[in-house]
Design a protein around this motif. Structure first.
Motif, mmCIF file in Angstrom:
data_model
loop_
_atom_site.group_PDB
_atom_site.id
_atom_site.type_symbol
_atom_site.label_atom_id
_atom_site.label_comp_id
_atom_site.label_asym_id
_atom_site.label_seq_id
_atom_site.Cartn_x
_atom_site.Cartn_y
_atom_site.Cartn_z
ATOM 1 N N GLY A 72 -17.354 -44.829 -40.230
ATOM 2 C CA GLY A 72 -16.549 -44.795 -39.013
ATOM 3 C C GLY A 72 -15.752 -43.509 -38.893
ATOM 4 O O GLY A 72 -15.942 -42.556 -39.646
ATOM 5 N N THR A 73 -14.835 -43.503 -37.922
ATOM 6 C CA THR A 73 -13.983 -42.334 -37.686
ATOM 7 C C THR A 73 -12.515 -42.753 -37.693
ATOM 8 O O THR A 73 -12.185 -43.923 -37.485
ATOM 9 N N ASP A 74 -11.642 -41.778 -37.909
ATOM 10 C CA ASP A 74 -10.205 -42.061 -37.981
ATOM 11 C C ASP A 74 -9.545 -41.865 -36.610
ATOM 12 O O ASP A 74 -10.234 -41.580 -35.618
ATOM 13 N N PRO A 75 -8.219 -42.032 -36.505
ATOM 14 C CA PRO A 75 -7.549 -41.903 -35.197
ATOM 15 C C PRO A 75 -7.693 -40.519 -34.560
ATOM 16 O O PRO A 75 -7.409 -40.360 -33.368
ATOM 17 N N PHE A 76 -8.132 -39.529 -35.310
ATOM 18 C CA PHE A 76 -8.311 -38.185 -34.766
ATOM 19 C C PHE A 76 -9.781 -37.840 -34.547
ATOM 20 O O PHE A 76 -10.115 -36.702 -34.237
ATOM 21 N N GLY A 77 -10.651 -38.826 -34.719
ATOM 22 C CA GLY A 77 -12.071 -38.601 -34.494
ATOM 23 C C GLY A 77 -12.781 -37.910 -35.638
ATOM 24 O O GLY A 77 -13.912 -37.445 -35.477
ATOM 25 N N ARG A 78 -12.163 -37.851 -36.809
ATOM 26 C CA ARG A 78 -12.807 -37.238 -37.967
ATOM 27 C C ARG A 78 -13.643 -38.264 -38.720
ATOM 28 O O ARG A 78 -13.304 -39.453 -38.750
ATOM 29 N N ASP A 79 -14.727 -37.803 -39.320
ATOM 30 C CA ASP A 79 -15.624 -38.677 -40.054
ATOM 31 C C ASP A 79 -14.974 -39.119 -41.368
ATOM 32 O O ASP A 79 -14.599 -38.281 -42.199
#
Length: 292
Positions: A72-79
Motif C-alpha cells: 500500500g501507500t502512506d498518507p503522502f502517497g509513498r510506497d
C-alpha cells in the motif's frame, strides 16, 4: 572471580562439528535467517526499490496493498514497501556504528580495568555505573537540546549508552582469564600486561563479545526506532521505521496496516538478533557444547 568459571572461546568456532551443531540449533537457525533477511533488505535497497521512497503522490495516498504497491501507500502517497526497505538501512547504520562505539571503547576500558586492577579498575567501574544512569533516549534528548535532532546525535547517544555494558562484561570475563594458570606461566616468561591482554585475554573472551554484539545490536535498533518516533533520530526525508510508526498513529482507524508493517519489521529484526545471540551463547559455551 573463580578460575573455574567457563569462558567461551573463539576457538569454539573452529572445532569440528560446530557448524553441524549450529544447523541443528533452532534458535540459531531462526535468528540467522531473520538477521540475513534484514541485511538482504538493506542491501537490496541500495540498488533497487519498487518505487522511489522520496517521491510523494497525493493522488494515490492511503491505497491498500495491491500488485502495484505491495504493502500500500502512506498518507503522502509513498510506497510503504520501499520505505521499509530503505528504513532497514537506517537501522543497520545506527546499529553498526553505535555498537562499534560501545564495543571499541567499552572493551578497551574493560581490558584495562582487568589488567591494572586497583584504583584504575575502581574508577572505570564507577564511571560505568554513572553512565548507566543516562539511557540512550535521555542522552539523545539532552544532545538534541544542545545540537538539534539528527541521526548523528542518535548514534552518539546510543553508542555512549553501550560503553558501560561492554566495559562491565569485558572486565568480568577478562578477570576469569587472568586467574588461569597459563596467564601465570606467561608472566613467568616475562610477558607484560599488554602482551598478555592482546595474545591471551582478548582472544579468549571474543566469543562473549560476539554474543553481546548481537544483543546490543537489537537494543540499538529499538533505541533508534524510539528516537525516530519521538522525532529525535532519523530526520525527513530519510525513511525510518520509527518515524513510520509515528506518522501512522494518527491514521490507525483509516489505515491500520501503516502501523502494522513497520512494527512487524522492528519486531522481527529484534527477535532475529536476540535469537541469534541466544544460539551463539549456547553454541560457544564449552559446557553446553559438550552437553550437546
Amino acid at each position: 572471580m573463580s578460575a573455574s568459571v567457563a569462558v567461551p572461546s573463539a576457538a569454539a568456532l573452529k572445532v569440528p562439528g560446530f557448524w553441524r551443531r549450529a544447523l541443528h540449533h533452532r534458535s540459531f537457525v531462526i535468528g540467522a535467517v531473520l538477521t540475513l533477511l534484514l541485511l538482504l533488505a538493506a542491501t537490496v535497497s541500495l540498488v533497487w526499490t519498487p518505487w522511489s521512497p522520496y517521491e510523494m503522490d497525493m493522488a494515490i495516498k492511503l491505497q491498500k496493498p495491491s500488485w502495484s504497491h505491495w504493502l500500500g501507500t502512506d498518507p503522502f502517497g509513498r510506497d510503504v514497501a520501499s520505505l521499509l526497505l530503505v528504513g532497514a538501512r537506517a537501522s543497520i547504520l545506527v546499529g553498526l556504528i553505535a555498537v562499534g562505539i560501545g564495543l571499541t571503547v567499552g572493551t578497551a576500558l574493560g581490558l584495562l580495568a582487568a589488567a591494572r586492577r586497583g584504583w584504575v579498575e575502581e574508577a572505570i567501574m564507577r564511571f560505568s555505573d554513572f553512565s548507566l544512569a543516562f539511557p540512550a533516549i535521555l542522552s539523545a534528548i539532552m544532545m538534541t537540546a544542545v545540537f538539534g535532532p539528527g541521526i548523528v546525535n542518535a548514534i552518539v547517544a546510543i553508542g555512549i549508552y553501550n560503553i558501560p555494558t561492554f566495559a562491565r562484561i569485558t572486565r568480568a570475563s577478562a578477570n576469569a582469564i587472568w586467574s588461569r594458570e597459563y596467564i601465570a606461566a606467561a608472566r613467568a616468561c616475562g610477558k607484560g600486561g599488554f602482551a598478555i591482554t592482546m595474545q591471551h585475554v582478548l582472544p579468549n573472551i571474543s566469543a562473549v563479545l560476539i554474543v553481546q554484539i548481537t544483543i546490543r545490536f537489537a537494543i540499538a535498533i529499538l533505541a533508534e526506532a524510539a528516537l525516530s518516533y519521538l522525532g529525535l533520530g532519523t530526520q525527513p526525508p530519510q525513511p525510518s521505521w520509527g518515524r513510520m510508526l509515528s506518522e501512522a498513529q494518527t491514521m490507525m482507524f483509516q489505515a491500520p496496516l501503516l502501523a502494522v508493517f513497520p512494527g512487524m519489521a522492528i519486531a522481527l529484526a529484534v527477535l532475529g538478533l536476540n535469537l541469534l545471540g541466544d544460539g551463539l551463547r549456547d553454541l560457544l559455551d564449552p559446557r553446553l557444547a559438550r552437553a550437546r
